[in-house]
Enzyme design. Sequence first.
Site, short mmCIF file in Angstrom:
data_model
loop_
_atom_site.label_atom_id
_atom_site.label_comp_id
_atom_site.label_asym_id
_atom_site.label_seq_id
_atom_site.Cartn_x
_atom_site.Cartn_y
_atom_site.Cartn_z
N ASN A 144 -6.12 -6.93 1.68
CA ASN A 144 -5.85 -7.68 2.80
C ASN A 144 -4.87 -8.64 2.56
O ASN A 144 -4.49 -9.06 1.50
CB ASN A 144 -7.41 -8.71 2.61
CG ASN A 144 -7.53 -9.28 4.04
OD1 ASN A 144 -7.68 -8.56 5.03
ND2 ASN A 144 -7.45 -10.62 3.86
N ASP A 185 -6.31 -29.85 11.83
CA ASP A 185 -6.50 -28.63 12.13
C ASP A 185 -5.59 -28.17 13.45
O ASP A 185 -5.27 -29.12 14.11
CB ASP A 185 -7.79 -27.58 11.98
CG ASP A 185 -7.88 -26.44 11.63
OD1 ASP A 185 -6.85 -25.49 11.89
OD2 ASP A 185 -8.56 -25.94 10.72
N GLU A 190 -2.62 -5.65 6.30
CA GLU A 190 -1.76 -6.30 7.32
C GLU A 190 -0.21 -6.27 6.71
O GLU A 190 0.64 -6.16 7.77
CB GLU A 190 -2.16 -8.07 7.37
CG GLU A 190 -3.28 -8.26 8.08
CD GLU A 190 -4.71 -8.11 7.28
OE1 GLU A 190 -4.57 -7.65 6.16
OE2 GLU A 190 -5.78 -8.34 7.82
MN MN Z 1 -7.85 -8.79 7.33
#
Ligand code: MN
Length: 448
Positions: A141, A253, A204
């Site tokens: 990941n 954020d 990814e």
């Molecule tokens: Mn992922």
Amino acid sequence: MSLREFLEEMEAEREVLKIEKKLSPKYQIPAVMKALDNGPILIFEKVKNFENKVVANVCATRKRLFKALKTSPEHVYEKLVGAWKNPRRPKIVKKGAVLEVSTEKVNLHRFPILTHFEKDAGPYITSAVIYAKSPDGSVENVSVHRLLLLDKNRLAIRLVPRHLYKLWDIARKSERDLEVAISIGVHPAVIIAATSPLPFGTNEFHVANTLLNGELELVKCPHVDAVAPAEAEIVLEGKISSVEMVSEGPLVDITGTYDIQRNQPVVEVVGIIHREDYIYQAILPSGNEHRLLMGFPREAKIWQSVSNVVPRVKAVNLTGGGCGWLHALISIEKQTDGDAKNALLAAFSAHPSLKHAVVVDTDINVYDLEEVEWALATRFQADEDLLIIPNARGSSLDPSADQETCLTTKMGMDATRPLNKPREKFEKAKIPLDEKTKKVLEILKKQP
Ligand code: MN
């Protein structure tokens, strides 16, 4: 394909501004980033108390985002969604610029990590692309996480309960730390791949490689069992502790408000590889770039989902005012009057954080808020065209939503013209333009 090459391309297109004045990573550089949020890429040549340069606002405009994805605005969603469906394994190479310097002597204080806003907990790394894999290696990941600088070899990492959290949880249950490669300064397409809403199990980096036409190369990290882009500026090789937790936050954020403090795991950095003359990449929390990098893949997801229920989706805009996350403007071609409502439902299901959405016809430019307002003024009736969905799941980032349950009220507006009324009633009036007038206008536009 590297950040370096992208910066060279952008420099050739006069998209880069070099700042010679010596500025501090604490507030001074972030203040300039914020003031020039819609402008060029910023390279801070001299950073107070640091040797290396800082680059910022790399993908702060859509124009540069399209360049990074090597496509045009008309084909960009197709290209991104296509890459999601066709991930291609990148080559693992032995040599790469990131391996120019390799050390176990870790001192994070050497890096010009920015302190952005007044009430932020401290200096934060905001451009980190983090790779990890499951203990059996079956799941890899890559995702983006913020990292709070704690001391010379430790960071606190914010793990939202998604894929990296899951990998950490698996490692933790067998009392093992999770080894990670934290890459700073990578090609923007790698970040876009890492922020894409992909299923657990998709690597990814493979999606990024497709976006970069097979030109992404990875290297094995010398100090941890992980891989990173061979042309990255810096890679911090770390272990996310299975036991050690600290207070993390607040940090601004995407909404421009402060996120709360939480107990989050500690990353111990055990090695570092970097380019000799590395450039440190900074992303301003809640800045245009943050909103685009996070929001753009969601626009593509909305485009994909709405495309299933209407004849054509022309454009999707997760607006800046909507924090690149909460508000969508969608232009569609419809076949029947019910299409716009189905488009709204498809958009809400594609992006669960979406709160307000407006659907317009294709003659409305969704990047021009005044045009969208005009559509609402002339094509919308609240008793027929308004959709309200109370108590749906929303975003934890929205301070007006229930912060415990994340329940929110969603609102959709169908501002497409009704098909059962004469078309010309809703037509935007035009003045015919001949060649002579066009020329006059061109001259007039050039005058101050
Ligand atoms: Mn992922």
